[in-house]
Motif scaffolding. Sequence first.
Motif, mmCIF file in Angstrom:
data_model
loop_
_atom_site.group_PDB
_atom_site.id
_atom_site.type_symbol
_atom_site.label_atom_id
_atom_site.label_comp_id
_atom_site.label_asym_id
_atom_site.label_seq_id
_atom_site.Cartn_x
_atom_site.Cartn_y
_atom_site.Cartn_z
ATOM 1 N N HIS A 86 10.025 2.011 -8.091
ATOM 2 C CA HIS A 86 10.111 2.796 -7.527
ATOM 3 C C HIS A 86 11.006 2.580 -6.559
ATOM 4 C CE1 HIS A 86 6.495 4.872 -9.078
ATOM 5 N NE2 HIS A 86 6.678 6.100 -8.214
ATOM 6 N N SER A 133 11.990 0.540 -0.702
ATOM 7 C CA SER A 133 11.443 1.400 0.285
ATOM 8 C C SER A 133 12.348 0.874 1.556
ATOM 9 C CB SER A 133 9.961 1.651 0.818
ATOM 10 O OG SER A 133 9.700 2.255 1.714
ATOM 11 N N ALA A 139 4.437 4.133 -0.132
ATOM 12 C CA ALA A 139 5.321 2.538 -0.742
ATOM 13 C C ALA A 139 4.118 1.709 -0.467
ATOM 14 C CB ALA A 139 6.716 2.202 0.517
ATOM 15 N N VAL A 145 8.138 -1.882 -5.681
ATOM 16 C CA VAL A 145 8.951 -0.988 -4.821
ATOM 17 C C VAL A 145 10.151 -1.251 -3.840
ATOM 18 C CG1 VAL A 145 7.163 -1.068 -3.179
ATOM 19 C CG2 VAL A 145 8.238 1.430 -3.437
ATOM 20 N N GLU A 167 6.015 5.874 3.137
ATOM 21 C CA GLU A 167 5.945 4.523 3.574
ATOM 22 C C GLU A 167 4.303 4.333 3.345
ATOM 23 O OE1 GLU A 167 9.083 3.642 7.079
ATOM 24 O OE2 GLU A 167 6.980 4.348 8.229
#
Length: 274
Positions: free
Chosen positions: A211, A241, A229, A239, A226
């Motif tokens: 992601h 972020s 994440a 991920v 957040e």
Amino acid sequence: MREQDAGLVIEDRRIDGPHGSIPVRIYAPEGARAAPGLVWLHGGGWVEGDLDLPEADGVARWIAARGVVVASVDYRLAVGGVHFPVPLDDVMAAFLWTRTNAHALGVDPSRLSLGGASAGGNLAAGVALRLRDDGSPQPALVLLAYPMLHPRLPEIRPDLAAAVAALPPEHTAFDDESDGRLTRNYAGSAEALGDPYAFPANGDPTGLPPHVIVNSDADTLRASGEAYAALLATSGVTVFSTHEPGTTHGHLNISPADRAAEHTLDVFVRALTS
């Protein structure tokens, strides 16, 4: 509609879905062949938005001009008695259609990703979970811009709350009341508020593809992005972020030529083309 625009071929299509036909607009670089692809979903709180929004048309043109075939989806909105899972069903159908027709669209199916902004980010994350659980091919990446992933806003840090409170009046922000109205309307029932496909933060993301999440800066929904994440990371999902400094919610819906929007889209394009 079919048009040529600065090296792009743009075509409106209608595809079959479980609730009727679904408008999809394809943005393809001329001569695209085995290119990366992206199924993209605009935001609008599930109650507004269409294929002509800057967050839809502008974003799709910007990304396609950099070598990615984009399918922008006009999913059904949660208005007039429509609720979950209807918009999600539309997105699921559009992703599977795009993958099935990937070669004809000039896309390498192994490089087809899924993404969206705000409510569209919610739908992208929900479909990723459903594809995993159905045993269907997963997107290569999931790209989320300032997504709404929780049925209620998570706890907001004091520094973020202060930044949002300092915004001028024209920059309205989500609070528990406004966010709750939207999520309850989309869900349509108390049961759906706990469904992980409706609100992916309810679920277990183990086994999902990588992601990329870019939140707006002074935006209460940053808490949702957040927190999701962190959930992805603790579940073993790769991920990345970040947040876009100096922005408020919906910064892709201003104009892709805006410096902050351009930076966010550049993050997405680098992920899609690497």
